[in-house]
Design a protein around this motif. Sequence first.
Motif, short mmCIF file in Angstrom:
data_model
loop_
_atom_site.label_atom_id
_atom_site.label_comp_id
_atom_site.label_asym_id
_atom_site.label_seq_id
_atom_site.Cartn_x
_atom_site.Cartn_y
_atom_site.Cartn_z
N ALA A 115 17.40 123.28 -35.31
CA ALA A 115 17.74 123.23 -36.22
C ALA A 115 16.17 123.46 -36.89
CB ALA A 115 18.75 121.56 -36.89
N VAL A 116 15.48 122.77 -36.64
CA VAL A 116 13.88 122.62 -37.77
C VAL A 116 13.78 123.95 -37.71
CG1 VAL A 116 11.91 121.97 -36.98
CG2 VAL A 116 13.81 120.44 -36.77
N HIS A 117 13.85 125.01 -37.05
CA HIS A 117 13.27 126.60 -36.75
C HIS A 117 14.38 127.22 -37.99
CE1 HIS A 117 11.85 129.90 -35.61
NE2 HIS A 117 12.87 130.64 -35.41
N THR A 118 15.36 126.31 -38.15
CA THR A 118 16.01 127.25 -39.10
C THR A 118 15.88 127.16 -40.34
OG1 THR A 118 18.38 127.85 -37.22
CG2 THR A 118 18.92 127.79 -39.33
N LYS B 271 14.87 129.28 -43.22
CA LYS B 271 15.28 129.61 -44.59
C LYS B 271 14.18 129.00 -45.40
CE LYS B 271 18.10 129.19 -47.45
NZ LYS B 271 18.59 129.73 -48.53
N GLU B 272 13.37 128.10 -45.33
CA GLU B 272 12.47 127.68 -45.86
C GLU B 272 10.88 129.21 -46.65
OE1 GLU B 272 8.60 124.87 -45.79
OE2 GLU B 272 10.79 123.86 -46.17
N SER B 273 11.25 129.42 -45.66
CA SER B 273 10.49 130.53 -45.78
C SER B 273 10.76 132.06 -46.31
CB SER B 273 9.70 131.31 -44.09
OG SER B 273 8.95 130.65 -43.18
N ASP C 106 13.27 131.76 -48.53
CA ASP C 106 12.82 130.99 -50.37
C ASP C 106 11.41 131.58 -50.65
OD1 ASP C 106 15.75 130.42 -49.55
OD2 ASP C 106 15.42 128.83 -49.72
N HIS C 107 10.64 130.90 -49.44
CA HIS C 107 9.71 131.87 -50.70
C HIS C 107 9.12 132.93 -50.74
CE1 HIS C 107 5.21 130.34 -50.84
NE2 HIS C 107 4.41 131.43 -49.94
N MET C 108 9.59 133.73 -49.62
CA MET C 108 9.38 135.24 -49.95
C MET C 108 9.94 135.57 -51.24
SD MET C 108 7.09 136.29 -47.50
CE MET C 108 8.01 138.11 -47.95
N GLU C 109 11.44 135.72 -50.99
CA GLU C 109 11.83 136.27 -52.18
C GLU C 109 11.15 135.31 -53.50
OE1 GLU C 109 15.86 134.19 -52.77
OE2 GLU C 109 16.21 135.45 -50.20
N SER C 110 10.91 133.94 -53.97
CA SER C 110 10.28 133.71 -54.76
C SER C 110 8.89 134.55 -54.75
CB SER C 110 9.43 132.66 -55.01
OG SER C 110 8.36 131.92 -55.77
#
Length: 117
Positions: free
Chosen positions: A15-18, A22-24, A26-30
Motif C-alpha cells: 500500500a505504501v509502495h503503491t 502514485k505520488e511519483s 503525479d510528480h512526473m505528470e507535473s
Amino acid sequence: MKFITLAFFLAFIMAVHTFNLKESSDHMESLEEQLEENQDKQAQLYAKMFEDIHELQKYAKKVRARRGSCGFKLLEKIAEVCGDISSGSEVDLATICCSKQCPDDFVRASACPDKKA
C-alpha cells in the motif's frame, strides 16, 4: 498468527509502495506539463527572435541601399568628377558622402571648386 502478521506487513508495504508510485506518477505528470510549457515559451521566443532578425536584415538592406560612396568608391567618384584627386578640401566628403548620396555637383564644388562642369 505469524502468517497473518506477515500478510498484514506485506499488504502495508504494498500500500505504501503503491502510494509512492502514485505520488511519483503525479510528480512526473507535473514535470512533463512544465516541460511542455517551457518548450512552448522557448518556441515563441525563437519565433520572436527570428522576426526581429528578419526586420533588422530588411533595415540593413535599406541602409546599405541608401549609403553613398565610401572609401575607394568615393575616391573613384572624385576622380571621375574632378579628373584627378587633390587634397586640401575644407569639406569632409568622406563623412558626408558615406552617410548619404552626394550628387556630382556637390563633389565638384567641394573637391575641385576651380573646375567647371
